[in-house]
Enzyme design. Structure first.
Site, PDB file in Angstrom:
ATOM      1  CG  HIS A  71      -2.155  -0.749   1.100  1.00 52.98           C
ATOM      2  ND1 HIS A  71      -3.348  -0.579   1.694  1.00 52.98           N
ATOM      3  CD2 HIS A  71      -2.294  -1.783   0.323  1.00 52.98           C
ATOM      4  CE1 HIS A  71      -4.244  -1.321   1.412  1.00 52.98           C
ATOM      5  NE2 HIS A  71      -3.883  -2.154   0.490  1.00 52.98           N
ATOM      6  CE1 TYR A  97      -5.248   3.992   9.105  1.00 50.04           C
ATOM      7  CE2 TYR A  97      -5.832   3.476  11.315  1.00 50.04           C
ATOM      8  CZ  TYR A  97      -4.996   3.304  10.189  1.00 50.04           C
ATOM      9  OH  TYR A  97      -4.048   2.142  10.391  1.00 50.04           O
ATOM     10  N   PRO A 140      -4.310  -0.084  18.602  1.00 52.52           N
ATOM     11  CG  PRO A 140      -6.277  -1.336  17.952  1.00 52.52           C
ATOM     12  CD  PRO A 140      -5.602  -0.801  19.190  1.00 52.52           C
ATOM     13  CE  LYS A 164       3.488   2.832  13.861  1.00 50.78           C
ATOM     14  NZ  LYS A 164       3.926   2.284  12.271  1.00 50.78           N
ATOM     15  CE1 TYR A 203      -0.130   2.627   7.984  1.00 49.78           C
ATOM     16  CE2 TYR A 203      -1.214   3.794   9.615  1.00 49.78           C
ATOM     17  CZ  TYR A 203      -1.442   2.936   8.758  1.00 49.78           C
ATOM     18  OH  TYR A 203      -2.229   1.686   8.805  1.00 49.78           O
TER      19      TYR A 203
HETATM   20  P1  FAS Z   1       1.050 -12.375  21.585  1.00 48.34           P
HETATM   21  O1  FAS Z   1       0.331 -12.116  22.520  1.00 48.34           O
HETATM   22  O2  FAS Z   1       0.730 -12.537  20.144  1.00 48.34           O
HETATM   23  O3  FAS Z   1       1.711 -13.967  21.651  1.00 48.34           O
HETATM   24  C1  FAS Z   1       1.935 -14.420  22.850  1.00 48.34           C
HETATM   25  C2  FAS Z   1       2.183 -15.951  23.105  1.00 48.34           C
HETATM   26  O4  FAS Z   1       2.325 -16.467  24.526  1.00 48.34           O
HETATM   27  C3  FAS Z   1       0.628 -16.369  22.869  1.00 48.34           C
HETATM   28  O5  FAS Z   1       0.279 -17.377  21.917  1.00 48.34           O
HETATM   29  C4  FAS Z   1       0.105 -16.833  24.325  1.00 48.34           C
HETATM   30  O6  FAS Z   1      -0.907 -17.939  23.963  1.00 48.34           O
HETATM   31  C5  FAS Z   1       1.320 -17.326  24.625  1.00 48.34           C
HETATM   32  N1  FAS Z   1       1.390 -17.269  26.238  1.00 48.34           N
HETATM   33  C6  FAS Z   1       0.881 -16.285  27.117  1.00 48.34           C
HETATM   34  N2  FAS Z   1       1.154 -16.508  28.454  1.00 48.34           N
HETATM   35  C7  FAS Z   1       1.888 -17.762  28.466  1.00 48.34           C
HETATM   36  C8  FAS Z   1       2.372 -18.595  29.436  1.00 48.34           C
HETATM   37  N3  FAS Z   1       2.461 -18.342  30.840  1.00 48.34           N
HETATM   38  N4  FAS Z   1       3.331 -19.749  29.045  1.00 48.34           N
HETATM   39  C9  FAS Z   1       3.249 -20.058  27.764  1.00 48.34           C
HETATM   40  N5  FAS Z   1       3.012 -19.270  26.598  1.00 48.34           N
HETATM   41  C10 FAS Z   1       2.150 -18.448  26.906  1.00 48.34           C
HETATM   42  N6  FAS Z   1      -1.451  -5.078  16.485  1.00 48.34           N
HETATM   43  C11 FAS Z   1      -1.437  -4.258  15.290  1.00 48.34           C
HETATM   44  O7  FAS Z   1      -0.538  -3.933  14.788  1.00 48.34           O
HETATM   45  N7  FAS Z   1      -2.727  -4.183  14.909  1.00 48.34           N
HETATM   46  C12 FAS Z   1      -3.813  -4.657  15.003  1.00 48.34           C
HETATM   47  O8  FAS Z   1      -4.970  -4.556  14.654  1.00 48.34           O
HETATM   48  C13 FAS Z   1      -3.967  -5.365  16.402  1.00 48.34           C
HETATM   49  N8  FAS Z   1      -5.113  -5.875  16.927  1.00 48.34           N
HETATM   50  C14 FAS Z   1      -4.979  -6.770  18.040  1.00 48.34           C
HETATM   51  C15 FAS Z   1      -6.295  -7.405  18.556  1.00 48.34           C
HETATM   52  C16 FAS Z   1      -6.275  -7.680  19.709  1.00 48.34           C
HETATM   53  C17 FAS Z   1      -7.496  -8.545  20.456  1.00 48.34           C
HETATM   54  C18 FAS Z   1      -5.117  -8.029  20.354  1.00 48.34           C
HETATM   55  C19 FAS Z   1      -4.872  -8.748  21.842  1.00 48.34           C
HETATM   56  C20 FAS Z   1      -3.906  -7.561  19.923  1.00 48.34           C
HETATM   57  C21 FAS Z   1      -3.781  -6.912  18.680  1.00 48.34           C
HETATM   58  N9  FAS Z   1      -2.644  -6.324  18.166  1.00 48.34           N
HETATM   59  C22 FAS Z   1      -2.570  -5.682  16.983  1.00 48.34           C
HETATM   60  C23 FAS Z   1      -1.470  -6.521  18.714  1.00 48.34           C
HETATM   61  C24 FAS Z   1      -0.935  -7.707  18.422  1.00 48.34           C
HETATM   62  O9  FAS Z   1      -0.960  -7.803  17.072  1.00 48.34           O
HETATM   63  C25 FAS Z   1       0.383  -7.836  19.094  1.00 48.34           C
HETATM   64  O10 FAS Z   1       1.120  -6.676  19.087  1.00 48.34           O
HETATM   65  C26 FAS Z   1       1.169  -8.997  18.784  1.00 48.34           C
HETATM   66  O11 FAS Z   1       0.349 -10.213  18.849  1.00 48.34           O
HETATM   67  C27 FAS Z   1       2.439  -9.114  19.757  1.00 48.34           C
HETATM   68  O12 FAS Z   1       2.903 -10.417  19.536  1.00 48.34           O
HETATM   69  P2  FAS Z   1       3.623 -11.175  20.768  1.00 48.34           P
HETATM   70  O13 FAS Z   1       4.513 -10.316  21.271  1.00 48.34           O
HETATM   71  O14 FAS Z   1       4.089 -12.499  20.194  1.00 48.34           O
HETATM   72  O15 FAS Z   1       2.016 -11.346  21.704  1.00 48.34           O
HETATM   73  C1  PHB Z   2      -6.042  -4.339  10.667  1.00 48.61           C
HETATM   74  O1  PHB Z   2      -6.339  -4.440   9.406  1.00 48.61           O
HETATM   75  O2  PHB Z   2      -6.411  -5.379  11.442  1.00 48.61           O
HETATM   76  C2  PHB Z   2      -5.910  -2.984  11.084  1.00 48.61           C
HETATM   77  C3  PHB Z   2      -5.180  -2.331  10.280  1.00 48.61           C
HETATM   78  C4  PHB Z   2      -4.429  -1.125  10.695  1.00 48.61           C
HETATM   79  C5  PHB Z   2      -4.808  -0.615  12.029  1.00 48.61           C
HETATM   80  C6  PHB Z   2      -5.283  -1.401  13.060  1.00 48.61           C
HETATM   81  C7  PHB Z   2      -5.741  -2.889  12.361  1.00 48.61           C
HETATM   82  O3  PHB Z   2      -4.356   0.652  12.681  1.00 48.61           O
END
Ligand code: FAS
Ligand code: PHB
Length: 389
Positions: free
Chosen positions: A72, A200, A292, A296, A384
């Protein structure tokens, strides 16, 4: 069991760190609480910074992303009167890649399987011992048996609700937090995206984001009160709300359809300092959470991995600990800049309950300035697409 680096968590942070270390000949074991199916069922991030694209390619998992990802060149910010395009390529010379976190995680799992890496799913009661000693180890339960993993270093990649951050004694930690008084209701639908680039939208009816995963899979969000429950939101109610927030010309032409995933995510800004305690290092959501709005979260996890993997290789292959000594400070410098950008985008694009009319005027003026000023658009664009590592 013995390894060089014990990795707690099999999400993007843990998998990418393991993949890069394994490629350099460093042995790892990943301990993951959930099943692989559960990890891959989570719908999360959608946009990769240019730096993240480079890191995935360096890790040897960029092929499918290059084939199926969508580059993009820009995105749109709108309110009830203006639609401003931020032209990333013109302003920064860079693009972002639309490629879902689920796909990134799938590609990393496949690559780790191909390398024969030990990934232990369904572990419980993980305890990190001796992190502040020269002989750390991790205890955990799996298949009903208590097990011990001896290691040289521990990477806490276990997300916001993991055990790594709280393994650091409370008196050694300092937390910074802002909890926002609203959440994002997200929907995934097998429909063509409403727009070829992300929108957005800050409207009098609230915030909405129109995103996508591919040309037949759309990802949408609307701002909802924290008290809302996902079961209170029928598809029809969601589509009506989304259309109330998007520009009329987009709302009138977009395709709606049944949701295949629907969830509410709370929004918070959070940082825990430092990212290191002895031989334990925090990575990704274990250390920080961003709303989000700035896309980032996943990208910050990747830059943490960039700083840590090289540091661990230097320590384990040359006995050079200068980089692991600098990890926390180097990673936090970039984390705080992304934290600021995500907070700024969130306050610029959302209505806050009980805010006065002045706040609404500030949001309108911010967008009007973006419309008029290339300098302002360049500042937003460089954040961004991702600040340098
Ligand atoms: P994660 O949370 O992805 O992974 C951690 C892992 O550790 C999980 O698989 C979990 O099961 C495991 N774990 C936890 N406790 C444990 C334990 N005690 N023992 C062993 N394993 C354990 N970011 C964006 O950039 N854009 C978005 O739109 C966006 N939407 C999101 C929506 C939601 C609902 C959430 C929660 C996050 C969102 N994020 C978004 C942020 C997300 O993408 C995180 O930044 C990303 O998953 C980070 O990756 P990890 O650091 O690996 O953490
Ligand atoms: C998404 O596609 O899930 C998304 C994209 C941009 C954002 C947040 C979520 O800032």
């Amino acid at each position: 069991m013995k390894t060089q680096v014990a990795i707690i968590g099999g999400g993007p942070s843990g998998l990418l760190l393991s993949q890069l270390l394994n490629k350099a000949g460093i042995a790892t074991v990943i301990l993951e609480r959930s099943s692989r199916t559960h990890v891959l069922s989570r719908i999360r991030a959608g946009v990769l910074e240019s730096g993240s694209v480079g890191m995935l390619q360096e890790a040897g998992v960029g092929d499918r992303m290059q084939r199926e990802g969508i580059p993009h060149d820009g995105c749109y910010l709108t309110d009830d009167n203006l639609m401003v395009r931020i032209n990333f390529r013109e302003l920064t010379g860079k693009q972002v890649m639309v490629y879902g976190q689920t796909e990134v995680t799938t590609d990393l799992y496949n690559a780790q399987d191909a390398m024969g890496t030990s990934i232990l799913h369904d572990v419980s009661d993980v305890v990190i011992e001796g992190a502040d000693s020269s002989t750390p180890y991790v205890e955990f339960t799996r298949d009903g048996a208590r097990q011990r993993l001896d290691c040289a270093y521990v990477a806490g990649c276990d997300g916001f609700h993991g055990v790594s951050r709280t393994t650091i004694p409370a008196e050694k930690r300092r937390a910074f937090e802002r909890v926002y008084p609203f959440g994002w209701l997200g929907v995934l639908s097998k429909t063509p995206p409403a727009s070829h680039e992300l929108i957005y939208a800050n409207s009098k009816n609230g915030f909405a984001l129109a995103s996508m995963r591919n040309e037949n899979l759309s990802r949408y969000y609307v701002q909802v009160p924290l008290s809302d429950k996902v079961e209170e939101w029928s598809d029809d109610r969601f589509w009506a709300k989304l259309k109330d927030c998007l520009p009329a010309e987009v709302a009138q032409t977009m395709t709606t359809g049944p949701s295949i995933e629907k969830s509410i995510a709370p929004l918070r800004s959070f940082v825990s300092e430092p990212l290191r305690w002895g031989r334990l290092f925090l990575v990704g959501d274990a250390a920080h959470i961003v709303p989000p709005t700035g896309a980032k979260g996943l990208n910050l996890a990747v830059s943490d991995v960039f700083y840590l993997y090289q540091a661990l290789i230097a320590a384990l292959t040359k006995g050079d600990t200068t980089q692991i000594d600098a990890y926390s400070e180097r990673a936090l410098a970039r984390i705080w800049k992304a934290m600021r950008f995500s907070w700024q985008m969130t306050t610029m694009l959302h209505q806050f309950e009980g805010e006065d009319s002045f706040a609404a005027q500030m949001r309108k003026a911010t967008l009007a300035h973006l419309a008029d000023s290339e300098t302002a658009r360049r500042e937003l664009a460089e954040n961004y697409v991702g600040l340098p590592y």
